[in-house]
Write a protein that holds these residues in place. Sequence first.
Motif, mmCIF file in Angstrom:
data_model
loop_
_atom_site.group_PDB
_atom_site.id
_atom_site.type_symbol
_atom_site.label_atom_id
_atom_site.label_comp_id
_atom_site.label_asym_id
_atom_site.label_seq_id
_atom_site.Cartn_x
_atom_site.Cartn_y
_atom_site.Cartn_z
ATOM 1 N N SER A 217 -16.344 -38.910 12.202
ATOM 2 C CA SER A 217 -17.594 -38.239 11.824
ATOM 3 C C SER A 217 -18.795 -38.895 12.504
ATOM 4 N N ASN A 218 -18.613 -40.141 12.977
ATOM 5 C CA ASN A 218 -19.701 -40.791 13.706
ATOM 6 C C ASN A 218 -19.996 -40.118 15.048
ATOM 7 N N LEU A 219 -19.075 -39.258 15.512
ATOM 8 C CA LEU A 219 -19.324 -38.536 16.761
ATOM 9 C C LEU A 219 -20.339 -37.409 16.563
ATOM 10 N N ALA A 220 -20.773 -37.203 15.311
ATOM 11 C CA ALA A 220 -21.752 -36.146 15.047
ATOM 12 C C ALA A 220 -22.977 -36.304 15.937
ATOM 13 N N PRO A 308 -30.661 -32.413 17.925
ATOM 14 C CA PRO A 308 -31.200 -32.214 16.574
ATOM 15 C C PRO A 308 -31.405 -33.518 15.808
ATOM 16 N N GLY A 309 -30.735 -34.580 16.214
ATOM 17 C CA GLY A 309 -30.862 -35.840 15.473
ATOM 18 C C GLY A 309 -29.916 -35.876 14.273
ATOM 19 N N VAL A 310 -29.495 -37.089 13.931
ATOM 20 C CA VAL A 310 -28.569 -37.270 12.813
ATOM 21 C C VAL A 310 -29.043 -38.441 11.959
ATOM 22 N N ILE A 311 -28.986 -38.264 10.640
ATOM 23 C CA ILE A 311 -29.267 -39.402 9.769
ATOM 24 C C ILE A 311 -28.052 -39.694 8.894
ATOM 25 N N GLY A 312 -27.956 -40.948 8.511
ATOM 26 C CA GLY A 312 -26.960 -41.336 7.518
ATOM 27 C C GLY A 312 -27.680 -41.534 6.203
ATOM 28 N N GLN A 313 -27.134 -40.966 5.123
ATOM 29 C CA GLN A 313 -27.804 -41.051 3.836
ATOM 30 C C GLN A 313 -26.984 -41.808 2.813
ATOM 31 N N ALA A 314 -27.660 -42.217 1.763
ATOM 32 C CA ALA A 314 -26.978 -42.725 0.579
ATOM 33 C C ALA A 314 -27.807 -42.277 -0.616
ATOM 34 N N GLY A 315 -27.143 -41.917 -1.710
ATOM 35 C CA GLY A 315 -27.864 -41.388 -2.856
ATOM 36 C C GLY A 315 -27.675 -42.235 -4.093
ATOM 37 N N ILE A 316 -28.591 -42.041 -5.079
ATOM 38 C CA ILE A 316 -28.400 -42.627 -6.406
ATOM 39 C C ILE A 316 -28.227 -41.473 -7.379
ATOM 40 N N GLY A 317 -27.149 -41.492 -8.132
ATOM 41 C CA GLY A 317 -26.921 -40.429 -9.105
ATOM 42 C C GLY A 317 -26.814 -40.989 -10.506
ATOM 43 N N VAL A 318 -26.995 -40.101 -11.482
ATOM 44 C CA VAL A 318 -26.803 -40.453 -12.890
ATOM 45 C C VAL A 318 -25.447 -39.893 -13.293
ATOM 46 N N LEU A 319 -24.557 -40.729 -13.796
ATOM 47 C CA LEU A 319 -23.227 -40.266 -14.158
ATOM 48 C C LEU A 319 -23.282 -39.445 -15.447
ATOM 49 N N ALA A 320 -22.749 -38.240 -15.384
ATOM 50 C CA ALA A 320 -22.811 -37.338 -16.530
ATOM 51 C C ALA A 320 -22.070 -37.915 -17.722
ATOM 52 N N ASN A 321 -21.034 -38.712 -17.477
ATOM 53 C CA ASN A 321 -20.250 -39.262 -18.579
ATOM 54 C C ASN A 321 -20.675 -40.659 -18.979
ATOM 55 N N GLY A 322 -21.770 -41.126 -18.418
ATOM 56 C CA GLY A 322 -22.295 -42.408 -18.853
ATOM 57 C C GLY A 322 -22.769 -42.279 -20.296
ATOM 58 N N GLU A 323 -23.094 -43.411 -20.902
ATOM 59 C CA GLU A 323 -23.459 -43.337 -22.308
ATOM 60 C C GLU A 323 -24.882 -42.841 -22.528
ATOM 61 N N ALA A 383 -33.639 -34.027 11.003
ATOM 62 C CA ALA A 383 -32.304 -34.438 11.404
ATOM 63 C C ALA A 383 -31.247 -33.870 10.465
ATOM 64 N N ALA A 384 -30.032 -33.706 11.006
ATOM 65 C CA ALA A 384 -28.907 -33.256 10.204
ATOM 66 C C ALA A 384 -28.219 -34.474 9.590
ATOM 67 N N THR A 385 -27.412 -34.226 8.549
ATOM 68 C CA THR A 385 -26.609 -35.317 8.013
ATOM 69 C C THR A 385 -25.238 -35.281 8.669
ATOM 70 N N LYS A 386 -24.500 -36.355 8.508
ATOM 71 C CA LYS A 386 -23.145 -36.385 9.055
ATOM 72 C C LYS A 386 -22.278 -35.374 8.294
ATOM 73 N N PRO A 387 -21.102 -35.019 8.866
ATOM 74 C CA PRO A 387 -20.281 -33.996 8.209
ATOM 75 C C PRO A 387 -19.917 -34.400 6.789
#
Lengths: 430, 305, 313
Positions: A217-220, A308-323, A383-387
């Motif tokens: 996927s780095n070949l994106a 088009p350019g490519v970015i690598g992302q990382a997200g923070i999520g809230v777990l639905a099953n957390g307390e 920019a697009a994200t990786k696949p």
Amino acid sequence: MVHRRSVSALASLVLAGTLAACGSGTSDTSEDATPDGPVDLRMTVWTADEGHLGLFQEIADAYVADHPDEVSSVTFETIPFEDYTTTLTTQLAGGNTPDLAWVFESNAPEFVSSGALAEIGGTLEATDGYEYEDLLGSALDLWSNDDGLYAYPFSNSPFVMFVNTDRIAEAGQTQPSELHAGGEWTYDSARDISAATVEDLGGAGLVVRDFDYTAWSNLASVWGAWGAQPWSADGTTCEFDSPEMVDALSWFHDAVYTQGAIPGPGTAADFFSGDTTMTITQISRASALDGSFEWDIVPLPTGPAGQPGVIGQAGIGVLANGENPGAAANFLAHFTNPENASQLSQYFPPPRTSLLTTESLAEGNPAFDERQLEIVVEAIDGAATKPSHVNYAQVDTATRSALDALWTETGDAAAVATEVCAAIDPLLQD
Amino acid sequence: MTSVPTLPARRRTMRWRDRDALYGYLFSAPAVLGSLAFVIAPLIAVVWYSLHEWNVLANTFTFIGGENYTRMLTDAALHDSLWASLWFSLGVLVLNMTLALALAVLLNQHLPGTTLFRVLFFSPVVVSLVAWTIVWGFLLQADNGVNAFLAALGVTGPNWLRGSVTAMIAVVVVQVFKNVGLNMVLFLAALQGVPEDIGEAARLDGAGAWRRFTSITLPMISPTMLLVGILTLVGSLETFALIDVLTDGGPGTSTTVLVFYLYRQAFEFNQFGYASAIAVLLFVIVLALTLLQWQTRKKWVFHES
Amino acid sequence: MSPDQLTKPPTAQPSPGARRPVGRHSPRPRRGKRPPRAEHLGRAALVFLMVLLAVPFVFPTWWMASSSLKTTSEILRIPPTVWAESPTLAPYRDVFTLQPFAQQYMNSLYIAVAVTIGTIAVAALAGYAFARIRFPGANALFVIVLIGMLVPSEVTIVPLFRMVNTLGLIDTHWPLIVIPVLGAPSVLATFIMRQFFITFPGELEEAGRMDGLTRFGIFARIAFPLARSAVAAVAIFTFLKSWNLYLEPIVYLSSKENFTLPQALTQYVDAYGGPIWNVQLAATTLTVIPVLIVFVIAQRQFIQGLANTGLKG
């Protein structure tokens, strides 16, 4: 007597074990969003960097001080990068769900569609002073579906080309920055410069970092310049066999096996050791430069379809099953509000339009000068994200296996592309 | 422990026996109960999981009976991984046993520097697996390390980690070098337990060195070979980290051994139910192979008494 | 297989002090009619063979130790440099400043010691019972215990994690001590102890019984003290296994102060998950060297220990 007591203790352990083991996978009960007292929150992260963790804790402590009735503490739990998904999954399976978690971009669609994450867009928008409209729409796409936003992409790191200017000068080639200024910075010119430096100086030419002939996927960053994508935007149809993709793969194959511009499989070339001419990677890797050679960054080269350019992302999520999903979402809104996002931007390029400036990036990236930071800022925009895919893990494995046939002297891009599609089409439609 | 002459003594013995049985249970209780709690119970749980479709992310846990097991029959990737496991385990077993025995015999010749070499051959056992695999990753590149050495000898080495057969050879060899020291020490200990006078007698009878080795030494250490064989086989079927770092199961699926496939199903594909079914299969295979080795021991394991 | 099988003549049991001479100073019996010269040549060839064989064993360890003194760019250089060009001890300082490494070292050490002591106790008792005491169901119970030898840790990690979580012991050292002592990892130790006690001379027990000792007395005062060699082997196996445990600490522990060494080694990474090679390798070297030194000192004892267990048959 001692014996008897220890036997009964063991027996209760057995019992506890059996109960725990046979409990179903759905034993987590989601508390409602407004618990009685203040709660403890836990966020799993993969960074172990003292600077990052110190800043996180600082932001969190301020929040706890302001909201003593809602949150009593926030813990940032580092899980090693390599084992992140395994450990997080084990925690989910074991009913020890964290309240918030960092999520890899490749896992994004699966996390979003599975229901593992709680919707947070509503909370963010409703929070005073959050300036939700400041968030970059293109950055949120991957983390959203029709029902809303499921994670905040706190890191948006663009792919750029790092260049060893010493090697290029030594081989008497034109510097890429000059080519870029003249509008002639293309993949073909990058290939030719690389091939020439290898011929003159040995070492390696152009390295797509972390690709290693496995992480395809780095070949994106390459095929984007040909206008190709691995599958259709809705993720149901394989497009590896499109003419654009076949051209891009052929170009890459020939650059490896005919021109010798790209080191072949089984060769560990590393740009940061100084014997590689150029490398495509994220700006965050600049921390590995130790000053043993002169370097520069330029945008990704253009190809038949521009860049088009490519970015690598990382997200923070809230777990639905957390307390405490409610309290966790409120904390996330604080953690990523304009003020704190500005603080975080010294480490992670934020998804906020107002913060994507050279000034805000300068602090955390002292290795770069003004001109270079401009390149970074421009590279993020549009920019697009990786696949990525709902079924990414399986598609990834199948693609890699099928693509292996291409990485030989006689590999034929068109034939291999057909094989890749045959392998992944059933998985895409799953 | 038998024949006690007088009547009162016998009665005492009977009581002692009864109490003895109680001691037997007490002594073995920690091991037995521990096994029930931390081995058997989790195994039962895994069998239970294997009857379900369990996706951790989606938080679904649905009973589907034997579906995971029927799926195995048609899962081509699983069949590939069974073959990969077969070749890997066979390779490790044969190479590890042979090399360990050869090294042990060498170290038992009272040559100068024996103590030093014993430490050197053993040292990889205590080196961290991470460091070990990183170095071998460097050494197995297309045109460096091992191949640079071969080139100096005029041989063109293969691109080790990129061909299906050579990648398998590479992971087997790297795994064996890492662990052979332990087996070597076990064999060395066994060799030192072989009485020298028997070999000396055979030598005087005109038996050659090889003959003495095969007909005296080997039978004498065959019980060790049985145990070492079982441990090595079980260990090879559990190898995961090495393959993860060196080949990631590739190229293609050539080094995707069963444990690696199990890991992938559970932690990458989030299919805990199916992964549990594979875990059950793995357990059954290990059990069957161990029983097989144990059952055939009478044919080749020599007993002194 | 019944406990009486494999019983050897008690006289075959050497005392711990009586060891076979090893090494170059040992008197070697003259053998054969071959002229000494040819034999010297043959022996020189064998030594040369060992030198060659040693290369693949030694080079990675050497690379690890020498690379910890290099800069990152030199570590990644191809072909690898054998000596560091401008060696620096800075990585060793960073090992301790980036993490509570001393604390983590202590964690690993005390966990490994606790596991080793616990395993010896459990395994010696059970091994003794299975080898020397006749009680109904002994074989069945032994088989139950043996199953643990056949279960890879990846197979049971999820149910075990659920159990540990239910008991509220996540991020404590309990699961890393209790499960290895009582669960699958201790089974090999039980097996070794049983094999040892099978060869144990019955006369000694009989004598103890005549002296009015209970079973426990016989075990504690006669059998266990004489099992020193088997215990040594079990101790080394167990310590190494605990010292190198990787998957379990990562799954069970979450705060840095509680980490063990193999887990701590993964934490020497830069801000983006890329390893800081020289610091990581320096830390790795620090974890390997002491164990190697202990092996160098104790190896003779270790090999004797193994030679005297039932492992040799």
